[in-house]
Scaffold this motif. Structure first.
Motif, mmCIF file in Angstrom:
data_model
loop_
_atom_site.group_PDB
_atom_site.id
_atom_site.type_symbol
_atom_site.label_atom_id
_atom_site.label_comp_id
_atom_site.label_asym_id
_atom_site.label_seq_id
_atom_site.Cartn_x
_atom_site.Cartn_y
_atom_site.Cartn_z
ATOM 1 N N CYS A 4 30.835 -11.906 61.316
ATOM 2 C CA CYS A 4 30.693 -11.809 62.769
ATOM 3 C C CYS A 4 29.988 -10.488 63.100
ATOM 4 O O CYS A 4 30.370 -9.433 62.592
ATOM 5 C CB CYS A 4 32.079 -11.852 63.400
ATOM 6 S SG CYS A 4 32.075 -11.479 65.148
ATOM 7 N N ASN A 6 30.063 -8.932 65.822
ATOM 8 C CA ASN A 6 30.913 -8.092 66.665
ATOM 9 C C ASN A 6 32.001 -7.384 65.872
ATOM 10 O O ASN A 6 32.108 -6.162 65.916
ATOM 11 C CB ASN A 6 31.533 -8.934 67.784
ATOM 12 C CG ASN A 6 32.453 -8.104 68.662
ATOM 13 O OD1 ASN A 6 32.056 -7.055 69.161
ATOM 14 N ND2 ASN A 6 33.675 -8.547 68.820
ATOM 15 N N CYS A 7 32.832 -8.164 65.166
ATOM 16 C CA CYS A 7 33.997 -7.533 64.538
ATOM 17 C C CYS A 7 33.888 -7.436 63.019
ATOM 18 O O CYS A 7 34.719 -6.787 62.390
ATOM 19 C CB CYS A 7 35.280 -8.268 64.942
ATOM 20 S SG CYS A 7 35.377 -9.927 64.268
ATOM 21 N N CYS A 16 33.794 -17.004 66.122
ATOM 22 C CA CYS A 16 34.554 -16.149 65.210
ATOM 23 C C CYS A 16 36.049 -16.343 65.466
ATOM 24 O O CYS A 16 36.502 -16.278 66.611
ATOM 25 C CB CYS A 16 34.158 -14.699 65.449
ATOM 26 S SG CYS A 16 35.215 -13.524 64.610
ATOM 27 N N CYS A 19 37.698 -12.629 66.704
ATOM 28 C CA CYS A 19 37.500 -12.084 68.057
ATOM 29 C C CYS A 19 37.150 -13.142 69.095
ATOM 30 O O CYS A 19 37.083 -12.840 70.289
ATOM 31 C CB CYS A 19 36.450 -10.972 68.051
ATOM 32 S SG CYS A 19 34.778 -11.533 67.709
HETATM 33 ZN ZN LIG Z 1 34.341 -11.552 65.477
#
Ligand SMILES: [Zn+2]
Length: 195
Positions: A4, A6-7, A16, A19
């Motif tokens: 992912c 983002n995380c 994901c 998150c």
């Molecule tokens: Zn994520």
């Protein structure tokens, strides 16, 4: 299996599990965060230059060259991470290196300030002569005085000074330079005055 953006969690589907963001959402989040951290980094570099004007190290050129060699590759790294994110390529490791570099100018600036502010020792006064001066325009204008050196292995010293001193001194003038040892051992210039 991709991670992912983002995380950084492993992601099997588009959304994901860690998150809850889709791949498009995660990319937007990452780009926003990159932009914010880049702003923090650029401000840190400006703060560092401001600190090195306020408490100028004797070796100010080396210090500024060092921050320059850190600044441009770090920005290039940020751009690289963003490009890779756009292609949805793996960014986790590069992102971490980038995030690790962001606070460095702030830390170095703080180091110069601590070195100067908490330096309570009396300065050594070097009686020298002005041999030249020059100014460089920019976001933070830099004005320098070139004076004869008090160090045995140096002929000249370049001293960062403010506008008032810059207008006041001319080549040929005698000048007293306050040399401070620095709390953490970075010698710096406490100021210049006319004898
Ligand atoms: Zn994520």
């Amino acid at each position: 299996m991709t991670r992912c953006l983002n995380c950084g969690a492993d992601r099997s589907g588009d959304v994901c599990k860690a998150c809850g963001l889709s791949s498009v959402g995660a990319e937007l989040f990452l780009r926003k965060r990159l932009l914010n951290r880049t702003a923090v980094f650029v401000l840190g570099a400006l703060a560092f230059v401001a600190a090195s004007v306020q408490y100028p190290p004797v070796e100010v050129d080396r210090v500024l060259i060092f921050i320059g060699t850190l600044f441009f590759p770090t920005l290039a790294l940020a751009i690289w991470v963003e490009r890779r994110a756009l292609r949805h390529a793996e960014v986790e490791a590069l992102k971490r290196i980038y995030y690790g570099l962001v606070p460095i100018p702030w830390l170095l600036g703080a180091l110069l300030i601590v070195n100067g502010v908490l330096d309570r020792d009396a300065p050594r006064i070097a009686h020298e002569r002005v041999v030249g001066k020059f100014a460089m325009a920019g976001a933070l204008p830099i004005r320098r005085l070139v004076v004869t050196s008090w160090r045995e292995d140096h002929r000249f010293e370049h001293i960062l000074i403010d506008r008032r001193d810059f207008d006041f001194f001319h080549p040929g003038d005698p000048v007293d330079v306050k040399v401070q040892d620095g709390l953490i051992g970075i010698p710096w210039i406490g100021g210049v005055s006319r004898p």
